[in-house]
Design an enzyme around this catalytic site. Structure first.
Site, PDB file in Angstrom:
ATOM      1  N   ARG A 104       0.706  -1.241  -0.241  1.00 52.87           N
ATOM      2  CA  ARG A 104      -0.016   0.120  -0.089  1.00 52.87           C
ATOM      3  C   ARG A 104       0.845   1.149  -0.224  1.00 52.87           C
ATOM      4  O   ARG A 104       1.684   1.408   0.819  1.00 52.87           O
ATOM      5  CB  ARG A 104      -1.068   0.008   1.233  1.00 52.87           C
ATOM      6  CG  ARG A 104      -1.796   1.071   1.080  1.00 52.87           C
ATOM      7  CD  ARG A 104      -2.742   1.308   2.100  1.00 52.87           C
ATOM      8  NE  ARG A 104      -3.451   0.312   2.878  1.00 52.87           N
ATOM      9  CZ  ARG A 104      -4.629   0.671   3.736  1.00 52.87           C
ATOM     10  NH1 ARG A 104      -5.183   1.655   3.747  1.00 52.87           N
ATOM     11  NH2 ARG A 104      -5.032  -0.519   4.465  1.00 52.87           N
ATOM     12  N   THR A 108      -0.775   7.793  -1.084  1.00 53.27           N
ATOM     13  CA  THR A 108      -2.031   7.466  -1.843  1.00 53.27           C
ATOM     14  C   THR A 108      -3.093   6.761  -1.363  1.00 53.27           C
ATOM     15  O   THR A 108      -4.307   6.432  -1.292  1.00 53.27           O
ATOM     16  CB  THR A 108      -1.951   7.197  -3.386  1.00 53.27           C
ATOM     17  OG1 THR A 108      -1.453   6.043  -3.387  1.00 53.27           O
ATOM     18  CG2 THR A 108      -0.944   8.370  -4.032  1.00 53.27           C
ATOM     19  N   ASP A 200      -4.422  -6.819  11.624  1.00 51.37           N
ATOM     20  CA  ASP A 200      -3.657  -6.970  10.262  1.00 51.37           C
ATOM     21  C   ASP A 200      -3.313  -8.400  10.120  1.00 51.37           C
ATOM     22  O   ASP A 200      -2.398  -9.040  10.902  1.00 51.37           O
ATOM     23  CB  ASP A 200      -2.168  -6.221  10.237  1.00 51.37           C
ATOM     24  CG  ASP A 200      -1.603  -6.187   8.946  1.00 51.37           C
ATOM     25  OD1 ASP A 200      -1.085  -7.166   8.540  1.00 51.37           O
ATOM     26  OD2 ASP A 200      -1.282  -5.062   8.365  1.00 51.37           O
ATOM     27  N   ASP A 203       0.515  -9.496   9.267  1.00 47.67           N
ATOM     28  CA  ASP A 203       1.399  -9.338  10.707  1.00 47.67           C
ATOM     29  C   ASP A 203       1.157 -10.395  11.731  1.00 47.67           C
ATOM     30  O   ASP A 203       1.976 -10.930  12.288  1.00 47.67           O
ATOM     31  CB  ASP A 203       1.116  -7.939  11.365  1.00 47.67           C
ATOM     32  CG  ASP A 203       1.967  -6.706  10.669  1.00 47.67           C
ATOM     33  OD1 ASP A 203       2.777  -7.043  10.220  1.00 47.67           O
ATOM     34  OD2 ASP A 203       1.239  -5.460  11.076  1.00 47.67           O
TER      35      ASP A 203
END
Length: 209
Positions: A104, A108, A200, A203
């Protein structure tokens, strides 16, 4: 609109509840993702074509069904999608595995593709794109775009947890892609995380922060 199927079998719901808990260890998290993906596989693979085959039982010759050998490909979105591959492969060991890597962009917040490695005959395969989370839908849309650019047309998307926003975005961008999820959660928060979600997935699978 693309079809959405929520696979809410009791075993899946039970395992997903443990997966969501903050105190679930990396080892347990990894095992649960694998198990849930396999359990989802029964529904995800329900449409596999069959053909007649003549076999011999201890009693007689008979015509029965076997998988028609349609070529399958499992394509995880890296890195978290990796956690779902083995669960599906345990059901269809002959499937090929492709990879689509994304990160990512911090400015943006849009996904950027950095790796695409696919079987050569991807355009002839039934493809299952896998990623534990369907949040904004950005990565899923980009992954399907990437596959279609290479001639793929028969694509299903498989995730563990989804947000209504991501489902809507993927359905609008790719109405021909059926979505399978184990849970349709409430919404996305201001950081693009699914609520209640599970944090996440990458993770938690790999023990990184």
């Amino acid at each position: 609109m693309g079809k959405l199927e929520v696979i809410n079998h009791p075993l899946i719901q039970h395992k997903l509840s443990i997966l969501r808990r903050t105190d679930t260890s990396t080892k347990a998290f990894r095992e649960l993702v694998d198990e849930i993906a396999m359990l989802m596989g029964y529904e995800v693979l329900r449409d596999l074509p069959l053909e007649d085959v003549e076999i011999e039982t201890p009693i007689t010759k008979t015509v029965q069904k076997q998988l028609a050998g349609k070529k399958l490909a499992i394509v995880p979105i890296l890195r978290a999608g990796i956690g779902m591959v083995d669960g599906l492969l345990s059901l269809v060991p002959a499937a090929k595995v492709g990879h689509i890597g994304m990160y990512r962009d911090e400015e943006t917040l849009q996904p950027v593709e950095y790796l695409v490695k696919l079987p050569e005959d991807i355009d002839q395969r039934q493809i299952f794109v896998v990623d534990p989370m369907l949040a904004t839908g950005g990565s899923a849309i980009l992954a399907v775009d990437s596959l279609k650019k290479r001639g793929a047309s028969n694509i299903k998307f498989v995730c563990l947890v989804s947000a209504p926003e991501g489902v809507k975005a993927l359905q609008e961008a790719h109405p021909d892609v059926e979505i399978f999820t184990a849970a349709l959660d409430e919404h996305l928060n201001e950081h693009g995380y699914i609520v209640p979600g599970l944090g996440d997935a990458g993770d938690r699978l790999f023990g990184t922060k």
